[in-house]
Design an enzyme around this catalytic site. Structure first.
Site, PDB file in Angstrom:
ATOM      1  N   ASN A   1       0.885  -1.165   0.000  1.00  0.00           N
ATOM      2  CA  ASN A   1       0.000   0.000   0.000  1.00  0.00           C
ATOM      3  C   ASN A   1       0.919   1.210   0.000  1.00  0.00           C
ATOM      4  OD1 ASN A   1      -2.521  -1.386   0.179  1.00  0.00           O
ATOM      5  ND2 ASN A   1      -2.031  -1.831   2.312  1.00  0.00           N
TER       6      ASN A   1
ATOM      7  N   GLU B   1      -8.077  -3.150  -2.991  1.00  0.00           N
ATOM      8  CA  GLU B   1      -8.345  -2.462  -1.729  1.00  0.00           C
ATOM      9  C   GLU B   1      -8.055  -0.960  -1.823  1.00  0.00           C
ATOM     10  OE1 GLU B   1      -6.096  -4.869   1.133  1.00  0.00           O
ATOM     11  OE2 GLU B   1      -7.851  -6.170   1.339  1.00  0.00           O
TER      12      GLU B   1
ATOM     13  N   ARG C   1     -15.960 -13.584  -3.118  1.00  0.00           N
ATOM     14  CA  ARG C   1     -14.581 -13.092  -3.132  1.00  0.00           C
ATOM     15  C   ARG C   1     -13.588 -14.190  -3.500  1.00  0.00           C
ATOM     16  NH1 ARG C   1     -11.599  -9.950   1.869  1.00  0.00           N
ATOM     17  NH2 ARG C   1      -9.481 -10.608   1.388  1.00  0.00           N
TER      18      ARG C   1
ATOM     19  N   LYS D   1      -1.599 -14.957  -3.838  1.00  0.00           N
ATOM     20  CA  LYS D   1      -1.670 -15.456  -2.460  1.00  0.00           C
ATOM     21  C   LYS D   1      -1.984 -16.951  -2.482  1.00  0.00           C
ATOM     22  CE  LYS D   1      -2.867 -11.154  -0.169  1.00  0.00           C
ATOM     23  NZ  LYS D   1      -3.516 -10.488   0.972  1.00  0.00           N
TER      24      LYS D   1
ATOM     25  N   ASP E   1      -7.449 -14.759   2.042  1.00  0.00           N
ATOM     26  CA  ASP E   1      -6.450 -13.859   2.599  1.00  0.00           C
ATOM     27  C   ASP E   1      -5.750 -14.454   3.816  1.00  0.00           C
ATOM     28  OD1 ASP E   1      -4.935 -11.623   2.926  1.00  0.00           O
ATOM     29  OD2 ASP E   1      -6.538 -10.340   3.670  1.00  0.00           O
TER      30      ASP E   1
ATOM     31  N   GLU F   1       2.566 -16.297  -2.850  1.00  0.00           N
ATOM     32  CA  GLU F   1       2.806 -15.426  -1.691  1.00  0.00           C
ATOM     33  C   GLU F   1       2.208 -16.051  -0.437  1.00  0.00           C
ATOM     34  OE1 GLU F   1       2.011 -11.052  -2.300  1.00  0.00           O
ATOM     35  OE2 GLU F   1       0.850 -11.236  -0.458  1.00  0.00           O
TER      36      GLU F   1
ATOM     37  N   GLU G   1      -0.649 -12.181  10.812  1.00  0.00           N
ATOM     38  CA  GLU G   1      -1.853 -11.349  10.885  1.00  0.00           C
ATOM     39  C   GLU G   1      -3.066 -12.116  11.411  1.00  0.00           C
ATOM     40  OE1 GLU G   1      -2.946  -9.531   7.164  1.00  0.00           O
ATOM     41  OE2 GLU G   1      -4.784  -8.672   7.995  1.00  0.00           O
TER      42      GLU G   1
ATOM     43  N   GLU H   1      -5.398 -23.665  14.778  1.00  0.00           N
ATOM     44  CA  GLU H   1      -6.596 -23.913  13.971  1.00  0.00           C
ATOM     45  C   GLU H   1      -7.738 -24.449  14.839  1.00  0.00           C
ATOM     46  OE1 GLU H   1      -6.224 -27.145  11.156  1.00  0.00           O
ATOM     47  OE2 GLU H   1      -7.766 -26.293   9.849  1.00  0.00           O
TER      48      GLU H   1
ATOM     49  N   TRP I   1     -16.640  -6.755   3.094  1.00  0.00           N
ATOM     50  CA  TRP I   1     -15.379  -7.394   2.701  1.00  0.00           C
ATOM     51  C   TRP I   1     -15.522  -8.761   2.042  1.00  0.00           C
ATOM     52  CZ3 TRP I   1     -11.000  -4.556   2.727  1.00  0.00           C
ATOM     53  CH2 TRP I   1     -11.002  -3.387   3.503  1.00  0.00           C
TER      54      TRP I   1
HETATM   55  C1  GCU Z   1      -4.692  -8.111   3.901  1.00  0.00           C
HETATM   56  C2  GCU Z   1      -4.213  -7.204   4.984  1.00  0.00           C
HETATM   57  C3  GCU Z   1      -3.884  -5.838   4.476  1.00  0.00           C
HETATM   58  C4  GCU Z   1      -2.974  -5.932   3.251  1.00  0.00           C
HETATM   59  C5  GCU Z   1      -3.586  -6.847   2.214  1.00  0.00           C
HETATM   60  C6  GCU Z   1      -2.683  -7.117   1.026  1.00  0.00           C
HETATM   61  O1  GCU Z   1      -5.980  -7.734   3.488  1.00  0.00           O
HETATM   62  O2  GCU Z   1      -5.175  -7.118   6.000  1.00  0.00           O
HETATM   63  O3  GCU Z   1      -3.276  -5.114   5.515  1.00  0.00           O
HETATM   64  O4  GCU Z   1      -2.759  -4.686   2.720  1.00  0.00           O
HETATM   65  O5  GCU Z   1      -3.857  -8.083   2.789  1.00  0.00           O
HETATM   66  O6  GCU Z   1      -2.220  -8.235   0.898  1.00  0.00           O
HETATM   67  O7  GCU Z   1      -2.465  -6.257   0.203  1.00  0.00           O
END
Ligand code: GCU
Length: 661
Positions: free
Chosen positions: A195, A278, A328, A352, A357, A379, A385, A493, A523
């Site tokens: 980001n 996003e 999604r 990913k 996610d 990825e 997280e 888990e 979301w």
């Molecule tokens: C998740 C995460 C975000 C991050 C995003 C991404 O949604 O919560 O903080 O920016 O993944 O992989 O870009």
């Protein structure tokens, strides 16, 4: 000149390179052959080991035919830039590589072997990484972000690279980081968040010297530097009216910006881009495809040998929860599969590992099996997280290994399909233990080793990490560490979101339970629990059709609740609480049982750790012990909220009459 080993600031943990790990290398007569910057790195390592443990190191063989215990040299063997071979005969261990990085990896191989590297005789073995790119993405902000802080989803203090809105002046710690990465085989780092906020955007142009300073200290460890860039950079930085990838002025701007980057960093790795994802800008605004967007950047990088890593994390994050037709999980496949074959050779699509996610359990993304004519990178998320935020022990080796060994079709595993590399979101920061939780170091190490060899047994990698990090550990300590880490992902888990359903976390920060936290959000992350049942129908017959994105046999297997594996049942199907799993249990009873078991397993792990107090340095022991207290508190909270929620929804009591609130 041999490169001195980085001096760790007072109180910083040496992680998997404590001086004692070099004992076997130290006490020898070593000859180093060849020249070049990475050979100087190797020389510096051996010299430091000799300084501590005796022995000596020379660069030229003595004319009198002196013998050596260890010979590390560049030879004619064609092992690529990163491969090495080693053998032992007549009392000499020989490591040969074609390139400097290979020699450095060879040295760390000898360090891992320890005394065994100098015992008996053994035939020549060759080692080459299965994947050329083994990369960490840092979600580090240069300036502290008002919501996300210095490191987005970071649980290990501040950034290793950035502080006070600029690159750190003292980069010795970054050098030490590069060394740790080389020792587990990682060869690339993206130094800023995907980001890209305005401050970070400037790294590409007027602040490239800050990136260059970081690149300078990582280079001697064979680690290339990459940068996340904003797709809107021509507008934000260049003052152009558009960022349209087919606009000539835009293409020229990127060409020139990239030329300047390479002027500052000749071995720059390339760009990482989160576009149309996003809220980040992207080609959709101009009616262009993601291949057109990625290829424009690929064209700018191509003359210099750089790569663009284009992320496939594209989905509608402003969905109406009432809308049952949008799924999604389908999004990445729906967006990108039609573009297969359109991406430039130096454009890598970074996917990913799961379709959602980084949940504790997801199926492997179907996209990875469906783009044979595109270079893909896979990825994973080392930063925890959704897996306990480095307050919980959750060693992810087994999960990553399952992903990498998964075969969409018999011909190729995910590890083989990831021709563009394996990428992890880093879990490291400026915390004295690097990763907040000292045991989370194992995730970083394991990632590097699995990227080198995706079919490696993760348990062996874990033992390797234990052996290096605690080189003098008595068996009770290594067994205890192994026990604490080995099953920890499955334990996590068990006490969190069951059977692949995911997402029952507190919104925003994603720590701790909130069953309905995301249920009515935009979301796209729902579980649809009602009084009769739970789960998302993603079948082709009656659901969103997601199961049909897989090749056979998976499409068929996932399509029916009768054949879908238990651990993914609620990801693919909405079933009643009484539905019988393959395990023979009803879904509701499985929920109760696993939540009680998960907490019991944390209690046991905490007990094991407490029993190791006499064998671990007090600071490390206390840090882990304190985190176990929090893990246990949190696990109990998870257990009680999840169990109570489903008891209240279903009205079905626990067969075993345990306390549910
Ligand atoms: C998740 C995460 C975000 C991050 C995003 C991404 O949604 O919560 O903080 O920016 O993944 O992989 O870009």
């Amino acid at each position: 000149m041999p490169l001195p080993v980085p001096a760790l600031p007072e109180g910083v943990d040496p992680a998997w390179l404590p001086p004692a790990a070099f004992r076997a290398v130290g006490g020898r007569r070593t000859l180093i052959r060849g020249s070049g910057p990475l050979v100087e790195t190797v020389h510096g390592e051996v010299a430091e080991a000799c300084r501590r443990f005796g022995g000596r190191v020379v660069r030229e063989a003595r004319p009198d035919g002196a013998t050596y215990d260890l010979v590390l040299g560049l030879g004619a063997d064609d092992l690529g830039d990163e491969g090495f071979s080693c053998a032992r005969a007549d009392g000499t261990t020989t490591v040969t590589a074609s390139g400097g990085r290979g020699l450095l990896y060879g040295l760390f191989h000898v360090v891992r072997l320890g005394e065994a590297a100098f015992t008996g005789g053994w035939a020549r073995q060759t080692h080459r990484p299965a994947l050329d790119l083994r990369m960490l993405d840092h979600w580090d902000n240069v300036a502290v972000h008002p919501v996300m802080g210095q490191v987005e989803r970071g649980y290990a203090g501040g950034s290793l690279f950035w502080a006070d809105g600029r690159a750190r002046g003292d980069l010795e710690r970054v050098r030490a980081y590069g060394r740790l990465l080389a020792a587990c085989g990682i060869n690339a780092v993206a130094v800023n968040n995907v980001n890209v906020h305005e401050t970070e955007a400037h790294l590409l142009t007027d602040r490239i010297h800050e990136v260059a300073a970081i690149a300078d200290v990582l280079r001697p460890y064979g680690v290339a530097t990459h940068l996340s860039v904003s797709f809107a950079a021509p507008v934000v930085l260049g003052g152009l009216p558009t960022a349209d990838p087919l606009d000539e002025a835009v293409r020229d701007w990127w060409g020139e910006a990239t030329r300047r980057v390479y002027e500052a960093i000749p071995d720059f790795g390339g760009y990482v881009v989160k576009a149309d994802s996003e809220g980040q800008p992207g080609p959709f605004a101009y009616g262009r495809s993601h291949a057109e967007g990625a290829n424009m950047l690929a064209a700018a990088l191509e003359p210099f040998g750089g790569t663009v890593h284009w992320r496939a994390f594209v989905y509608n994050h402003r969905q109406d929860w009432r809308d049952r037709t949008t799924d999604r999980a389908r999004a990445a496949y729906d967006h990108f599969v039609p573009l297969d074959g359109e991406f430039a050779a130096n454009a890598v699509l970074q996917v990913k590992h799961g379709p959602m996610d980084f949940q504790v359990r997801e199926p492997v993304s179907p996209l990875i099996g469906a783009m044979p004519r595109t270079r893909l990178a896979v990825e994973v998320q080392a930063t925890q997280e959704y897996t306990g935020q480095q307050r919980h022990v959750c060693w992810l080796g087994p999960m990553w290994s399952e992903v990498l060994r998964f075969r969409h079709e018999p011909e190729a595993s995910v590890g083989e399909r990831a021709r563009g590399g394996l990428v992890a979101v880093s879990n490291a920061g400026d915390d004295p233990f690097w990763t907040g939780h000292p045991l989370a170091q194992a995730n970083l190490y394991t990632f590097g080793r699995l990227a080198w060899r995706p079919d490696a047994d993760p348990c062996e990698v874990l033992d390797e990490w234990i052996g290096l990090t605690f080189p003098e550990a008595p068996e009770r300590l290594s067994d205890g560490l192994h026990a604490a880490l080995d099953g920890s992902w499955r334990t996590y888990e068990k006490y969190t979101a069951p059977l692949g359903v995911g997402w029952m976390v507190q919104p925003g920060h994603h720590y701790g339970p909130s069953v309905d936290g995301y249920e009515y959000s935009p979301w796209g992350t729902y579980h649809f629990a009602d009084r009769d049942g739970i789960g998302v129908d993603r079948s082709v017959a009656s659901g969103t059709g997601y199961a049909g994105q897989y090749a056979k046999p998976w499409a068929e297997l996932y399509e029916s609740p009768d054949t879908c594996p238990d651990e993914l049942l609620l990801f693919f199907h909405h079933v009643s609480y009484g539905h019988t799993l393959h395990s023979g249990k009803a879904v509701i009873q499985h929920i109760y049982d696993t939540h009680f078991e998960g907490v019991a397993e944390v209690e046991e792990a905490r007990r094991v750790w407490a029993g190791l107090a006499d064998l671990v340095e007090p600071g490390r022991h206390a840090r882990v012990a304190e985190r176990y207290e929090e893990q246990l508190r949190s696990a109990r909270e998870w257990r009680d909220q999840i169990n109570s929620y489903f008891f209240r929804k279903s009205g079905v009591p626990d067969e075993r009459g345990r306390r549910i609130y």
